[in-house]
Design a protein around this motif. Structure first.
Motif, PDB file in Angstrom:
ATOM      1  N   GLY A  16       0.789  -1.267  -0.058  1.00 42.47           N
ATOM      2  CA  GLY A  16       0.144   0.012  -0.178  1.00 42.47           C
ATOM      3  C   GLY A  16       0.820   1.299  -0.175  1.00 42.47           C
ATOM      4  N   LEU A  17       2.113   1.093   0.723  1.00 43.77           N
ATOM      5  CA  LEU A  17       2.717   2.527   0.695  1.00 43.77           C
ATOM      6  C   LEU A  17       3.774   2.745  -0.527  1.00 43.77           C
ATOM      7  CD1 LEU A  17       3.228   4.771   2.689  1.00 43.77           C
ATOM      8  CD2 LEU A  17       5.162   3.647   3.785  1.00 43.77           C
ATOM      9  N   ALA A  18       4.153   1.398  -0.845  1.00 40.82           N
ATOM     10  CA  ALA A  18       4.648   1.426  -2.367  1.00 40.82           C
ATOM     11  C   ALA A  18       3.982   2.045  -3.522  1.00 40.82           C
ATOM     12  CB  ALA A  18       5.138   0.038  -2.725  1.00 40.82           C
ATOM     13  N   PHE A  19       2.503   1.799  -3.381  1.00 39.73           N
ATOM     14  CA  PHE A  19       1.973   2.901  -4.614  1.00 39.73           C
ATOM     15  C   PHE A  19       1.998   4.297  -4.220  1.00 39.73           C
ATOM     16  CE2 PHE A  19      -0.767  -1.154  -4.873  1.00 39.73           C
ATOM     17  CZ  PHE A  19      -0.979  -1.103  -6.454  1.00 39.73           C
ATOM     18  N   LYS A  20       2.214   4.696  -3.007  1.00 32.75           N
ATOM     19  CA  LYS A  20       2.414   6.207  -2.701  1.00 32.75           C
ATOM     20  C   LYS A  20       3.760   6.648  -3.177  1.00 32.75           C
ATOM     21  CE  LYS A  20      -1.563   6.130  -0.650  1.00 32.75           C
ATOM     22  NZ  LYS A  20      -2.641   6.429  -1.099  1.00 32.75           N
ATOM     23  N   ILE A  21       4.568   5.752  -3.077  1.00 34.38           N
ATOM     24  CA  ILE A  21       6.171   6.123  -3.478  1.00 34.38           C
ATOM     25  C   ILE A  21       6.057   5.868  -5.006  1.00 34.38           C
ATOM     26  CG2 ILE A  21       8.522   5.831  -2.794  1.00 34.38           C
ATOM     27  CD1 ILE A  21       7.569   4.801  -0.201  1.00 34.38           C
ATOM     28  N   SER A  22       5.382   5.235  -5.663  1.00 34.75           N
ATOM     29  CA  SER A  22       5.588   4.738  -7.096  1.00 34.75           C
ATOM     30  C   SER A  22       6.792   3.809  -7.151  1.00 34.75           C
ATOM     31  CB  SER A  22       5.322   5.778  -8.246  1.00 34.75           C
ATOM     32  OG  SER A  22       6.441   6.826  -7.777  1.00 34.75           O
ATOM     33  N   LEU A  23       6.776   2.770  -6.472  1.00 32.07           N
ATOM     34  CA  LEU A  23       7.698   1.636  -6.763  1.00 32.07           C
ATOM     35  C   LEU A  23       7.412   0.784  -7.624  1.00 32.07           C
ATOM     36  CD1 LEU A  23       9.229   1.331  -3.021  1.00 32.07           C
ATOM     37  CD2 LEU A  23      10.252   2.295  -4.885  1.00 32.07           C
ATOM     38  N   VAL A  24       8.155   0.223  -8.600  1.00 32.08           N
ATOM     39  CA  VAL A  24       7.968  -0.835  -9.604  1.00 32.08           C
ATOM     40  C   VAL A  24       7.600  -2.092  -8.413  1.00 32.08           C
ATOM     41  CG1 VAL A  24       8.749  -2.252 -11.354  1.00 32.08           C
ATOM     42  CG2 VAL A  24       9.087   0.127 -11.520  1.00 32.08           C
ATOM     43  N   PRO A  25       6.239  -2.861  -8.914  1.00 31.20           N
ATOM     44  CA  PRO A  25       5.374  -2.857  -9.818  1.00 31.20           C
ATOM     45  C   PRO A  25       4.202  -2.046  -9.355  1.00 31.20           C
ATOM     46  CG  PRO A  25       5.164  -4.823  -8.576  1.00 31.20           C
ATOM     47  CD  PRO A  25       6.205  -3.991  -8.078  1.00 31.20           C
ATOM     48  N   PHE A  26       4.050  -1.010  -8.401  1.00 24.05           N
ATOM     49  CA  PHE A  26       3.087  -0.246  -7.935  1.00 24.05           C
ATOM     50  C   PHE A  26       3.206   0.964  -8.660  1.00 24.05           C
ATOM     51  CE2 PHE A  26       4.888  -3.134  -4.550  1.00 24.05           C
ATOM     52  CZ  PHE A  26       4.083  -4.114  -4.624  1.00 24.05           C
ATOM     53  N   HIS A  27       3.699   1.218  -9.915  1.00 21.32           N
ATOM     54  CA  HIS A  27       4.169   2.400 -10.568  1.00 21.32           C
ATOM     55  C   HIS A  27       3.299   2.915 -11.578  1.00 21.32           C
ATOM     56  CE1 HIS A  27       5.626  -0.271 -13.121  1.00 21.32           C
ATOM     57  NE2 HIS A  27       5.877   0.571 -14.086  1.00 21.32           N
ATOM     58  N   PHE A  28       1.963   2.017 -12.006  1.00 18.58           N
ATOM     59  CA  PHE A  28       1.408   2.251 -13.164  1.00 18.58           C
ATOM     60  C   PHE A  28       0.698   3.468 -13.053  1.00 18.58           C
ATOM     61  CE2 PHE A  28       1.933  -2.329 -12.904  1.00 18.58           C
ATOM     62  CZ  PHE A  28       2.573  -2.654 -14.062  1.00 18.58           C
ATOM     63  N   TRP A  29       0.345   4.117 -12.331  1.00 19.22           N
ATOM     64  CA  TRP A  29      -0.459   5.394 -12.179  1.00 19.22           C
ATOM     65  C   TRP A  29       0.440   6.633 -12.264  1.00 19.22           C
ATOM     66  CZ3 TRP A  29       0.906   9.028  -8.662  1.00 19.22           C
ATOM     67  CH2 TRP A  29       1.851   8.868  -7.454  1.00 19.22           C
ATOM     68  N   THR A  30       1.675   6.390 -12.214  1.00 24.64           N
ATOM     69  CA  THR A  30       2.501   7.681 -12.247  1.00 24.64           C
ATOM     70  C   THR A  30       2.680   8.471 -13.428  1.00 24.64           C
ATOM     71  OG1 THR A  30       3.781   6.252 -10.643  1.00 24.64           O
ATOM     72  CG2 THR A  30       4.885   8.174 -11.476  1.00 24.64           C
ATOM     73  N   ALA A  31       2.899   7.621 -14.663  1.00 31.50           N
ATOM     74  CA  ALA A  31       3.382   8.486 -15.644  1.00 31.50           C
ATOM     75  C   ALA A  31       1.972   9.347 -16.296  1.00 31.50           C
ATOM     76  CB  ALA A  31       3.590   7.873 -16.808  1.00 31.50           C
TER      77      ALA A  31
END
Length: 490
Positions: free
Chosen positions: A220-235
């Protein structure tokens, strides 16, 4: 029931932020104009100066390291390390506010200026609560206090540049990640019967429920930091959000979440560090490598910086695997340097966007040096710092992160081999990142362009923001006392 109100004195950063938020809201309420009255520009040119002065006062009040203190029955804790990161986040926010003045002076945004400031301060208040939380419930509340106003900021320009779509993607992802994190916290509560960090650390063990709770919480926190593989929203979110908001999201929000992750892993999950260290090795290698490879292919500069921020997040988290006091020092210094370098780049992107009909393609920078040599030079300095080229501050921040990641690691053990291998892969990726940062430098200085961007004069606020960022990029690389101050506080 007697309530001890003196405990609020232990929350001076949050109290001063709350005061600024209320003052800003009241000023905006009593001086706001209708959209039709702002056709000729921003009628409240003094508003940005007032907000920046209030923010500067907030920084001066809280820059000195504070003694350890608690509030709300131990749910809130503060100390020198928390004070340092709060000061860094506040400094980054001040740069964002200064840089935002030109954008907020446009007729289509001037009437929303007060809303922007209130949302920014609300987000920063939530981040401060995250940093000082010593209880999972307060941490989750702080995270939501930061995420919901941030979603409004991402969708701030809802009629321009796909901002509404970016806001929708951000809020959906934030909701999902919050649910995943809350699911993990429920596992931890079921296994330990408490949500206090210190109590969980005493009762934690390598049971399947505890490990599952840790994995869900980290996810859950990795989504906030946008770490792979939780990064798909970032770009997509970075591209659609206003450039000022993109800069704020990439540095201040990421720094707060990374510091909170570092403290929780090292404080709460220290007894099972062998499990989360292996998890971090995988995520760090994926984040740095995948982000670098995707950044090379980008033509839109905001998407380019989005993948750059994912890679930088990998370097920030790399400091945590060392699991020592130096990890917090290196992470805090890296965030400080990243704030000034990244905001330097975004300030120039925002200035160019204002004079290029909102276009942020990399091809627009072809021949940029011929018409705007000063901005080209400042952009180059910031990019060199992000790439880790000496003698700029980015080189030293990466050096401290590498040292922290292998501090105490023994090459004769499996964990030591993984630590040094991860650092080596990160070192190789530094060269790759330098290549794609130089693509922008190549466009500005080498690539020909028959119709380069015309020479334009930057606003005074843009010049001030660039001066602060450039001073940080150069100064933090020369004066070691900054890192020593952070290390002493930690």
């Amino acid at each position: 029931m007697n309530v001890d109100y003196s405990q609020f004195l232990n929350m001076l950063p949050e109290a001063s932020l709350m005061a600024i938020l209320v003052i800003t809201f009241l000023v905006d309420f009593f001086t706001a104009k209708k959209p039709a009255d702002t056709v000729d520009g921003n009628p409240r040119k003094w508003f940005n100066c007032l907000v920046c002065v209030l923010m500067l006062i907030h920084i001066c009040l809280n820059i000195a390291p504070t003694a350890p203190a608690t509030a709300f029955g131990g749910m809130y804790t503060t100390g020198a390390a928390q004070g340092v990161i709060k000061t860094i986040l506040a400094t980054g926010t001040l740069i964002v506010l200064i840089q935002a003045r030109e954008w907020l002076s446009r007729p289509d945004t001037a009437f929303k200026e007060g809303e922007f400031y209130v949302l920014v301060f609300s987000t920063l208040l939530g981040m401060n609560m995250m940093v000082s939380a010593s209880h999972f419930l307060l941490f989750f509340l702080g995270l939501e206090m930061a995420s919901i106003p941030m979603a409004c900021l991402v969708a701030f320009d809802k009629y321009r540049h796909n901002s509404a779509e970016a806001g929708a993607k951000f809020i959906l992802t934030a909701t999902f990640s919050s649910g995943v994190m809350l699911y993990g916290i429920s596992f931890l509560y079921g296994a330990c019967g408490t949500l206090y960090f210190d109590d969980v650390a005493q009762k934690i063990s390598a049971t399947p429920m505890m490990i599952m709770g840790m994995v869900f919480f980290f996810s859950g926190l990795a989504f906030k930091i946008s770490l792979v593989p939780f990064h798909f929203w970032t770009a997509d979110s970075y591209q659609g959000a206003p450039t000022t908001v993109t800069g704020y999201l990439s540095v201040v929000s990421k720094g707060a979440a990374a510091f909170a992750l570092c403290c929780i892993l090292m404080k709460v999950f220290a007894p099972i560090s062998q499990y989360w260290q292996y998890m971090l090795y995988i995520v760090i290698v994926l984040s740095i490598t995948v982000a670098n490879l995707f950044a090379i292919r980008q033509k839109d500069l905001k998407r380019f910086m989005a993948f750059s921020s994912i890679s930088q997040a990998g370097y920030i988290v790399l400091a945590i695997v060392g699991n020592t006091t130096m990890s917090i020092s290196a992470l805090s210094f890296y965030v400080l340097v990243y704030v000034v370098a990244n905001m330097g780049v975004f300030t120039i992107i925002s200035a160019v966007e204002e004079h290029n009909n909102g276009i942020v393609d990399m091809d627009s920078y072809n021949g940029f040096y011929k018409t705007n040599p000063k901005l080209s030079m400042l952009m180059t300095l910031s990019l060199f710092s992000l790439g880790g080229i000496p003698p700029f501050a980015g080189m030293f921040s990466k050096f401290f992160v590498f040292m922290a990641s292998v501090k105490g690691a023994d090459l004769l053990t499996t964990n030591g081999v993984l630590a040094y291998s991860t650092m080596f892969i990160a070192l190789i990726n530094t060269v790759i990142s330098l290549y794609y940062y130089l693509l922008i430098v190549k466009a500005m200085y080498i690539k020909p362009n028959d119709n380069p961007l015309p020479t334009f004069k930057s606003a005074a606020s843009t010049k001030l923001a660039l001066a602060l960022c450039t001073a940080g990029v150069i100064g933090f690389g020369i004066f070691s006392s900054v890192y020593e101050w952070i290390a002493a506080a930690v």
